[in-house]
Structures are given as structure tokens and as C-alpha cells.
Write a protein that holds these residues in place. Structure first.
Motif, PDB file in Angstrom:
ATOM      1  N   PHE A  37       0.839  -1.196   0.000  1.00  0.00           N
ATOM      2  CA  PHE A  37       0.000   0.000   0.000  1.00  0.00           C
ATOM      3  C   PHE A  37       0.875   1.246   0.000  1.00  0.00           C
ATOM      4  O   PHE A  37       0.592   2.218  -0.709  1.00  0.00           O
ATOM      5  CB  PHE A  37      -0.915   0.006   1.228  1.00  0.00           C
ATOM      6  N   ASN A  38       1.947   1.221   0.806  1.00  0.00           N
ATOM      7  CA  ASN A  38       2.865   2.367   0.866  1.00  0.00           C
ATOM      8  C   ASN A  38       3.541   2.603  -0.477  1.00  0.00           C
ATOM      9  O   ASN A  38       3.681   3.742  -0.932  1.00  0.00           O
ATOM     10  CB  ASN A  38       3.932   2.143   1.943  1.00  0.00           C
ATOM     11  N   TRP A  39       3.974   1.507  -1.091  1.00  0.00           N
ATOM     12  CA  TRP A  39       4.649   1.608  -2.397  1.00  0.00           C
ATOM     13  C   TRP A  39       3.706   2.197  -3.441  1.00  0.00           C
ATOM     14  O   TRP A  39       4.079   3.128  -4.173  1.00  0.00           O
ATOM     15  CB  TRP A  39       5.138   0.226  -2.831  1.00  0.00           C
ATOM     16  N   LEU A  40       2.483   1.667  -3.508  1.00  0.00           N
ATOM     17  CA  LEU A  40       1.548   2.155  -4.527  1.00  0.00           C
ATOM     18  C   LEU A  40       1.209   3.618  -4.302  1.00  0.00           C
ATOM     19  O   LEU A  40       1.119   4.401  -5.255  1.00  0.00           O
ATOM     20  CB  LEU A  40       0.278   1.300  -4.524  1.00  0.00           C
ATOM     21  N   GLN A  41       1.052   4.012  -3.049  1.00  0.00           N
ATOM     22  CA  GLN A  41       0.758   5.417  -2.765  1.00  0.00           C
ATOM     23  C   GLN A  41       1.899   6.309  -3.249  1.00  0.00           C
ATOM     24  O   GLN A  41       1.659   7.370  -3.840  1.00  0.00           O
ATOM     25  CB  GLN A  41       0.526   5.621  -1.270  1.00  0.00           C
ATOM     26  N   ALA A  42       3.135   5.868  -3.031  1.00  0.00           N
ATOM     27  CA  ALA A  42       4.284   6.656  -3.490  1.00  0.00           C
ATOM     28  C   ALA A  42       4.313   6.747  -5.016  1.00  0.00           C
ATOM     29  O   ALA A  42       4.634   7.800  -5.577  1.00  0.00           O
ATOM     30  CB  ALA A  42       5.583   6.034  -2.973  1.00  0.00           C
ATOM     31  N   MET A  43       3.971   5.651  -5.704  1.00  0.00           N
ATOM     32  CA  MET A  43       3.968   5.662  -7.168  1.00  0.00           C
ATOM     33  C   MET A  43       2.885   6.606  -7.708  1.00  0.00           C
ATOM     34  O   MET A  43       3.114   7.370  -8.646  1.00  0.00           O
ATOM     35  CB  MET A  43       3.737   4.252  -7.714  1.00  0.00           C
ATOM     36  N   VAL A  44       1.700   6.552  -7.106  1.00  0.00           N
ATOM     37  CA  VAL A  44       0.589   7.384  -7.567  1.00  0.00           C
ATOM     38  C   VAL A  44       0.901   8.866  -7.351  1.00  0.00           C
ATOM     39  O   VAL A  44       0.621   9.715  -8.199  1.00  0.00           O
ATOM     40  CB  VAL A  44      -0.720   6.997  -6.846  1.00  0.00           C
ATOM     41  N   LYS A  45       1.510   9.179  -6.200  1.00  0.00           N
ATOM     42  CA  LYS A  45       1.811  10.574  -5.866  1.00  0.00           C
ATOM     43  C   LYS A  45       3.151  11.036  -6.435  1.00  0.00           C
ATOM     44  O   LYS A  45       3.547  12.183  -6.241  1.00  0.00           O
ATOM     45  CB  LYS A  45       1.800  10.748  -4.343  1.00  0.00           C
ATOM     46  N   ASN A  46       3.851  10.111  -7.134  1.00  0.00           N
ATOM     47  CA  ASN A  46       5.160  10.419  -7.706  1.00  0.00           C
ATOM     48  C   ASN A  46       6.129  10.896  -6.631  1.00  0.00           C
ATOM     49  O   ASN A  46       6.869  11.868  -6.811  1.00  0.00           O
ATOM     50  CB  ASN A  46       5.031  11.462  -8.824  1.00  0.00           C
ATOM     51  N   GLU A  47       6.125  10.196  -5.504  1.00  0.00           N
ATOM     52  CA  GLU A  47       7.010  10.514  -4.388  1.00  0.00           C
ATOM     53  C   GLU A  47       8.134   9.484  -4.280  1.00  0.00           C
ATOM     54  O   GLU A  47       8.017   8.368  -4.774  1.00  0.00           O
ATOM     55  CB  GLU A  47       6.211  10.531  -3.079  1.00  0.00           C
ATOM     56  N   THR A  48       9.179   9.874  -3.609  1.00  0.00           N
ATOM     57  CA  THR A  48      10.301   8.966  -3.377  1.00  0.00           C
ATOM     58  C   THR A  48       9.942   7.977  -2.277  1.00  0.00           C
ATOM     59  O   THR A  48       9.440   8.367  -1.221  1.00  0.00           O
ATOM     60  CB  THR A  48      11.557   9.746  -2.975  1.00  0.00           C
ATOM     61  N   LEU A  49      10.187   6.710  -2.540  1.00  0.00           N
ATOM     62  CA  LEU A  49       9.925   5.671  -1.548  1.00  0.00           C
ATOM     63  C   LEU A  49      11.041   5.667  -0.517  1.00  0.00           C
ATOM     64  O   LEU A  49      12.221   5.646  -0.864  1.00  0.00           O
ATOM     65  CB  LEU A  49       9.843   4.310  -2.246  1.00  0.00           C
ATOM     66  N   SER A  50      10.692   5.710   0.751  1.00  0.00           N
ATOM     67  CA  SER A  50      11.707   5.794   1.801  1.00  0.00           C
ATOM     68  C   SER A  50      12.541   4.518   1.849  1.00  0.00           C
ATOM     69  O   SER A  50      12.078   3.427   1.511  1.00  0.00           O
ATOM     70  CB  SER A  50      11.041   6.029   3.160  1.00  0.00           C
ATOM     71  N   LEU A  51      13.790   4.673   2.285  1.00  0.00           N
ATOM     72  CA  LEU A  51      14.692   3.534   2.433  1.00  0.00           C
ATOM     73  C   LEU A  51      14.097   2.520   3.406  1.00  0.00           C
ATOM     74  O   LEU A  51      14.186   1.305   3.202  1.00  0.00           O
ATOM     75  CB  LEU A  51      16.058   4.008   2.932  1.00  0.00           C
ATOM     76  N   TRP A  52      13.441   3.002   4.457  1.00  0.00           N
ATOM     77  CA  TRP A  52      12.848   2.109   5.462  1.00  0.00           C
ATOM     78  C   TRP A  52      11.802   1.189   4.828  1.00  0.00           C
ATOM     79  O   TRP A  52      11.772  -0.013   5.078  1.00  0.00           O
ATOM     80  CB  TRP A  52      12.230   2.952   6.573  1.00  0.00           C
ATOM     81  N   ILE A  53      10.970   1.753   3.976  1.00  0.00           N
ATOM     82  CA  ILE A  53       9.937   0.950   3.301  1.00  0.00           C
ATOM     83  C   ILE A  53      10.584  -0.026   2.330  1.00  0.00           C
ATOM     84  O   ILE A  53      10.188  -1.197   2.233  1.00  0.00           O
ATOM     85  CB  ILE A  53       8.923   1.854   2.566  1.00  0.00           C
ATOM     86  N   ARG A  54      11.625   0.424   1.608  1.00  0.00           N
ATOM     87  CA  ARG A  54      12.256  -0.443   0.608  1.00  0.00           C
ATOM     88  C   ARG A  54      12.860  -1.684   1.231  1.00  0.00           C
ATOM     89  O   ARG A  54      12.961  -2.737   0.591  1.00  0.00           O
ATOM     90  CB  ARG A  54      13.334   0.327  -0.169  1.00  0.00           C
ATOM     91  N   LEU A  55      13.237  -1.618   2.490  1.00  0.00           N
ATOM     92  CA  LEU A  55      13.852  -2.767   3.163  1.00  0.00           C
ATOM     93  C   LEU A  55      12.885  -3.934   3.329  1.00  0.00           C
ATOM     94  O   LEU A  55      13.315  -5.072   3.548  1.00  0.00           O
ATOM     95  CB  LEU A  55      14.377  -2.345   4.547  1.00  0.00           C
ATOM     96  N   PHE A  56      11.582  -3.686   3.228  1.00  0.00           N
ATOM     97  CA  PHE A  56      10.592  -4.730   3.463  1.00  0.00           C
ATOM     98  C   PHE A  56      10.247  -5.543   2.209  1.00  0.00           C
ATOM     99  O   PHE A  56       9.432  -6.456   2.279  1.00  0.00           O
ATOM    100  CB  PHE A  56       9.311  -4.123   4.051  1.00  0.00           C
ATOM    101  N   PHE A  57      10.847  -5.199   1.078  1.00  0.00           N
ATOM    102  CA  PHE A  57      10.599  -5.965  -0.142  1.00  0.00           C
ATOM    103  C   PHE A  57      11.705  -6.993  -0.355  1.00  0.00           C
ATOM    104  O   PHE A  57      12.853  -6.758   0.014  1.00  0.00           O
ATOM    105  CB  PHE A  57      10.521  -5.023  -1.352  1.00  0.00           C
TER     106      PHE A  57
END
Length: 295
Positions: free
Chosen positions: A143-163
Motif C-alpha cells: 500500500f505504501n509503495w503504490l501510494q508513493a507511485m501514484v503521488k510520484n514521491e520517493t519511496l523511503s529507504l525504510w519501506i524499501r527494506l521490506f521488499f
């Protein structure tokens, strides 16, 4: 499809999640990918960002729509089906299966790219400007990833660690090009049509069988189109050294590690759909009418 599976298949399920989710209990019976149980706020926030929840009007209004779902199977390589595949009204591509470099065999038209975060193509060239991105949500960070893609925002390093692998940092679309697959379609496919056991809670999460993105896409296509074809489908597990995909060096034996999926059960379902002429198999990997062997 409806006649074939009777009460197991709901004709009137909307293919994508719309804003009016508050009264839809079926959406919240299970957790992702079968529903949004315990994720009400996250899905609500996401849907506020998405102005569209259906096919574009030019496609939606088209009489007798023809869909093709293009799998990733090695059987596509050398097929030279590209021109034929481009003739369909709706061309659904899965995960990161590339078009670039393979257009003779897989075409270059994409109407829908259907995937989850780890499966999304990293190259922006795989997202044609007029196509749609259909997300399948499996876990909280999706959900966090998709929200970042839709809003054209940078995905935080903390979130990226969970993939479990690198995910796309940008999808070059506007918010009106994103859709979320209705999880009730996933639930019906898994629990009703494929008759997988219901998810059960275990100490470290959930024990569950999940359909492949490919089978989800085929069921989605039956909700979108009047005619459905598939290409590049079929796992021949008796040939472990044959190519798994048309675009890399993985062999069929790699599927033995996919414990979350039930490849045998899915193959039987697709064979049934092809034999009953609900779906047409363009490459013969599921049910080959012109082969000598009994399939």
C-alpha cells in the motif's frame, strides 16, 4: 465462465476497487491479497488518490471487447505472434515480462500491466503512455509503495527494506492510470474456483495458497471482455530443463520452489476453460488441439 462455475463465479463483480467500499463486507473478510481486512484506512487513503476506477470510456463502451492475457512462458520465444497479439482490444501483460527486444514474438501493445510491487518493471520504457497499471496488493508495504507511485514521491529507504527484491522507484503514469485489482476476484479464484483451503493464521503470519498473477489476470479478463485468449501459458514440469520464460535463462525446474502456488491445480483449471471454449489458447501450452499427445 459463469455457467461453467455456477455459484463459484460472480458475474457482477467490479474488476477494480472503487471508492464506495464502506458497505462491501466481502472486501474485508480476509487479509491481502483476498481482501483488505485490517487495512481499511490504507485502502481508503489510496482510493482518495485515484480519480478513475474502471476501464477508460473508449474501451468500456466498445461493443464485443476481445482480451488477450500474455504470459511469460518460454513457448512464446520464436512464436512470431506479435502482430496477432497487437490486434486485441485489451492486451494484459504480467509483472516485468518485457516488450523491448521481443516485439516480434509478444507484440508491443499494452493496455494493462498487472503486477505487484516486486514484479513491476524497473524500466520506464515498459509503460506505454496510454496504458493502465493494475496493482495486486499482498502485504502492508505494498500500500505504501503504490501510494508513493501514484503521488510520484520517493519511496523511503525504510519501506524499501521490506521488499524481497528491488522495486520500481517510479511509474511514469498520472493518477488516473492506476487501478487496484478487486481482491474478491482473487478470493473467488483461490477459494471457490481453485478450491484452495482458506487462509489460516500461524505464528509467523498466514499459511495460504495464492493464485499466480497469470490466473488472476485470466479471471479478470473474463470480467472485462466478451472474448478471452491467452498466450505464453503452460508449465511442463516433466521437462525441467526447458526455458521457463521467453526473456531469461530460468528453467522449468525453478517452479518447484514456488510453494505458494499450486501449478497443477491452475493448469487443470485453464485446461477446463480452454476445453469448454471459455478461453482460447493461442500457443498450445495449456491444451494443444493440434498436438499428438493427449493433453
Amino acid at each position: 465462465m459463469g455457467k461453467l462455475f455456477a455459484e463459484k463465479y460472480s458475474m457482477d463483480i467490479p474488476p477494480f476497487v472503487g471508492k464506495n467500499i464502506d458497505d462491501d463486507e466481502a472486501l474485508f473478510k480476509y487479509g491481502p491479497p483476498f481482501g483488505f481486512h485490517r487495512f481499511f484506512d490504507k485502502i481508503k487513503n489510496l482510493l482518495e488518490l485515484l480519480p478513475e476506477h474502471d476501464l477508460p470510456e473508449d474501451l468500456k463502451s466498445k461493443h464485443c471487447k476481445r482480451c488477450v492475457v500474455i504470459g511469460s512462458g518460454g513457448i512464446l520465444y520464436g512464436s512470431e505472434l506479435g502482430h496477432l497479439l497487437n490486434q486485441y482490444d485489451i492486451v494484459i501483460r504480467l509483472n516485468d515480462a518485457p516488450v523491448q527486444g521481443y516485439t516480434d514474438h509478444v507484440g508491443n501493445k499494452t493496455t494493462i500491466r498487472m503486477t505487484y510491487p516486486e514484479g513491476a518493471p524497473l524500466s520506464e520504457h515498459e509503460y506505454p503512455p496510454a496504458s493502465l497499471f493494475v496493482a495486486v496488493l499482498f502485504k502492508s508495504v505494498d500500500f505504501n509503495w503504490l501510494q508513493a507511485m501514484v503521488k510520484n514521491e520517493t519511496l523511503s529507504l525504510w519501506i524499501r527494506l521490506f521488499f524481497w527484491k528491488e522495486v520500481a522507484k517510479k511509474i511514469p503514469f498520472t493518477s488516473k492510470q492506476f487501478r487496484i485489482l478487486n481482491p474478491v476476484i482473487v478470493k473467488e479464484t483461490a477459494l471457490d474456483i481453485l478450491e484452495f483451503p482458506k487462509p489460516r493464521s500461524i505464528f509467523w503470519g498466514w499459511d495460504k495458497n495464492v493464485p499466480t498473477i497469470g490466473v488472476m489476470a485470466v479471471v479478470l479478463a473474463t470480467h472485462l471482455c466478451d472474448e478471452v485468449s491467452i498466450a505464453g501459458f503452460g508449465y511442463d514440469l516433466d521437462q525441467p530443463s526447458t526455458p521457463l520464460h521467453y526473456y531469461n535463462n530460468l528453467c522449468m525446474a525453478a517452479m518447484n520452489r514456488q510453494t505458494m502456488h499450486n501449478v497443477t491445480g491452475e493448469t487443470k483449471l485453464l485446461q477446463k476453460l480452454v476445453k469448454e471454449k471459455v478461453v482460447k489458447d493461442l500457443t498450445g501450452g495449456i491444451h494443444c488441439e493440434f498436438c499428438n499427445k493427449d493433453s
